[in-house]
Design a protein around this motif. Sequence first.
Motif, PDB file in Angstrom:
ATOM      1  N   TRP A  52       0.769  -1.053  -0.056  1.00 13.50           N
ATOM      2  CA  TRP A  52       0.066   0.097  -0.023  1.00 13.50           C
ATOM      3  C   TRP A  52       0.986   1.168  -0.110  1.00 13.50           C
ATOM      4  CZ3 TRP A  52       2.429  -1.167   4.496  1.00 13.50           C
ATOM      5  CH2 TRP A  52       2.672   0.075   5.347  1.00 13.50           C
ATOM      6  N   ASN A  53       0.437   2.301  -0.725  1.00  7.22           N
ATOM      7  CA  ASN A  53       1.364   3.537  -0.645  1.00  7.22           C
ATOM      8  C   ASN A  53       2.639   3.375  -0.824  1.00  7.22           C
ATOM      9  OD1 ASN A  53      -1.295   4.739  -0.042  1.00  7.22           O
ATOM     10  ND2 ASN A  53      -0.719   5.195   1.833  1.00  7.22           N
ATOM     11  N   ASP A  54       2.959   2.635  -1.955  1.00  9.46           N
ATOM     12  CA  ASP A  54       4.393   2.312  -2.274  1.00  9.46           C
ATOM     13  C   ASP A  54       5.319   1.779  -1.134  1.00  9.46           C
ATOM     14  OD1 ASP A  54       4.188   3.383  -4.875  1.00  9.46           O
ATOM     15  OD2 ASP A  54       4.492   5.288  -4.069  1.00  9.46           O
ATOM     16  N   HIS A  55       4.681   1.076  -0.176  1.00  3.22           N
ATOM     17  CA  HIS A  55       5.222   0.332   0.878  1.00  3.22           C
ATOM     18  C   HIS A  55       4.877  -1.094   0.925  1.00  3.22           C
ATOM     19  CE1 HIS A  55       6.297   4.102   2.816  1.00  3.22           C
ATOM     20  NE2 HIS A  55       5.107   4.288   2.933  1.00  3.22           N
ATOM     21  N   THR A  56       5.878  -2.052   1.507  1.00  2.00           N
ATOM     22  CA  THR A  56       5.599  -3.372   1.591  1.00  2.00           C
ATOM     23  C   THR A  56       5.838  -3.890   2.859  1.00  2.00           C
ATOM     24  OG1 THR A  56       6.264  -3.638  -0.769  1.00  2.00           O
ATOM     25  CG2 THR A  56       6.200  -5.718   0.828  1.00  2.00           C
ATOM     26  N   VAL A  57       4.987  -4.642   3.272  1.00  2.43           N
ATOM     27  CA  VAL A  57       5.225  -5.572   4.633  1.00  2.43           C
ATOM     28  C   VAL A  57       4.590  -6.872   4.478  1.00  2.43           C
ATOM     29  CG1 VAL A  57       4.047  -5.465   7.194  1.00  2.43           C
ATOM     30  CG2 VAL A  57       4.411  -3.196   6.134  1.00  2.43           C
ATOM     31  N   THR A  58       5.544  -7.615   5.283  1.00  5.79           N
ATOM     32  CA  THR A  58       5.343  -9.101   5.388  1.00  5.79           C
ATOM     33  C   THR A  58       4.717  -9.559   6.363  1.00  5.79           C
ATOM     34  OG1 THR A  58       7.086  -9.503   3.699  1.00  5.79           O
ATOM     35  CG2 THR A  58       6.564 -11.329   5.183  1.00  5.79           C
ATOM     36  N   ILE A  59       3.628 -10.192   6.727  1.00  2.00           N
ATOM     37  CA  ILE A  59       3.125 -10.775   7.795  1.00  2.00           C
ATOM     38  C   ILE A  59       3.233 -12.309   7.797  1.00  2.00           C
ATOM     39  CG2 ILE A  59       0.865 -11.186   9.113  1.00  2.00           C
ATOM     40  CD1 ILE A  59       1.466  -8.101   8.962  1.00  2.00           C
ATOM     41  N   GLU A  60       3.544 -12.866   8.750  1.00  2.00           N
ATOM     42  CA  GLU A  60       3.797 -14.165   8.990  1.00  2.00           C
ATOM     43  C   GLU A  60       3.046 -14.728  10.444  1.00  2.00           C
ATOM     44  OE1 GLU A  60       8.432 -14.817   7.203  1.00  2.00           O
ATOM     45  OE2 GLU A  60       8.117 -14.557   9.425  1.00  2.00           O
ATOM     46  N   VAL A  61       2.459 -16.134  10.123  1.00  2.00           N
ATOM     47  CA  VAL A  61       2.146 -16.905  11.142  1.00  2.00           C
ATOM     48  C   VAL A  61       2.983 -18.035  11.376  1.00  2.00           C
ATOM     49  CG1 VAL A  61       0.114 -17.851  12.211  1.00  2.00           C
ATOM     50  CG2 VAL A  61      -0.220 -15.926  10.830  1.00  2.00           C
ATOM     51  N   LEU A  62       3.360 -18.222  12.562  1.00  2.00           N
ATOM     52  CA  LEU A  62       4.500 -19.463  12.742  1.00  2.00           C
ATOM     53  C   LEU A  62       3.653 -20.126  14.026  1.00  2.00           C
ATOM     54  CD1 LEU A  62       7.809 -17.276  13.232  1.00  2.00           C
ATOM     55  CD2 LEU A  62       6.889 -18.396  11.220  1.00  2.00           C
ATOM     56  N   HIS A  63       3.694 -21.618  13.833  1.00  2.00           N
ATOM     57  CA  HIS A  63       3.064 -22.496  14.676  1.00  2.00           C
ATOM     58  C   HIS A  63       4.314 -23.159  15.665  1.00  2.00           C
ATOM     59  CE1 HIS A  63       0.606 -26.302  15.579  1.00  2.00           C
ATOM     60  NE2 HIS A  63       0.176 -25.355  16.290  1.00  2.00           N
ATOM     61  N   GLY A  64       4.056 -23.142  16.591  1.00  2.00           N
ATOM     62  CA  GLY A  64       5.004 -23.715  17.478  1.00  2.00           C
ATOM     63  C   GLY A  64       4.744 -24.990  18.089  1.00  2.00           C
ATOM     64  N   ASP A  65       5.822 -25.803  17.988  1.00  2.00           N
ATOM     65  CA  ASP A  65       5.639 -27.358  18.676  1.00  2.00           C
ATOM     66  C   ASP A  65       5.112 -27.201  20.076  1.00  2.00           C
ATOM     67  OD1 ASP A  65       6.590 -28.269  16.131  1.00  2.00           O
ATOM     68  OD2 ASP A  65       8.643 -28.458  16.977  1.00  2.00           O
ATOM     69  N   THR A  66       4.183 -28.020  20.095  1.00  2.00           N
ATOM     70  CA  THR A  66       3.696 -28.189  21.755  1.00  2.00           C
ATOM     71  C   THR A  66       4.740 -28.844  22.577  1.00  2.00           C
ATOM     72  OG1 THR A  66       1.454 -28.184  21.157  1.00  2.00           O
ATOM     73  CG2 THR A  66       2.007 -28.864  23.306  1.00  2.00           C
ATOM     74  N   PRO A  67       5.128 -28.155  23.694  1.00  2.00           N
ATOM     75  CA  PRO A  67       6.150 -28.856  24.639  1.00  2.00           C
ATOM     76  C   PRO A  67       5.774 -30.204  24.877  1.00  2.00           C
ATOM     77  CG  PRO A  67       5.757 -26.665  25.507  1.00  2.00           C
ATOM     78  CD  PRO A  67       4.884 -26.935  24.395  1.00  2.00           C
TER      79      PRO A  67
END
Length: 160
Positions: free
Chosen positions: A143-158
């Motif tokens: 948007w408006n000549d900008h770029t952002v990356t969004i990530e969702v990381l899943h963790g291992d259950t201890p």
Amino acid sequence: MDEANAGTGEHLTPEQLHGLIWQVWTAYLGVGPQIGAAPDRDPNHAEITASVCIAGAWLGHVVLRSGLGAAAGIAAAMLDLDPDGVKPDDIQDATGELTNIMAGNVKSLLPQPSHLALPQVVVGRASILWPGTRLLGRAEVAWNDHTVTIEVLHGDTPRL
């Protein structure tokens, strides 16, 4: 999500992630972003990385990565500031809060109870790792000549 994994947090469809991003960007930044698949590139290219941990019945992180120009644009929009008047503290506060809002929206799709930790924001190019996690979803927001990356990381259950 497919029926077998509905509510387990094992799958996050691109459509779900894109929908959450669109809702947050339009509500908090006042713009409709273009959202697409993020290129698979070295995450250490980011000049700012904000993350929020989700813990409880589900374990993982929501991560926002961007350049400083994009982060300043986020701060200006969220805090209703002149883009030339944005200060470093504004950038850290706004990117942390936007990531927190995204994490809250992701959390709504997850098994409960799950809780959010406080946002963590790192300014500067750095090797930031979340050991024991795997990528669940990634999107690039433009948007408006900008770029952002969004990530969702899943963790291992201890294992106890």
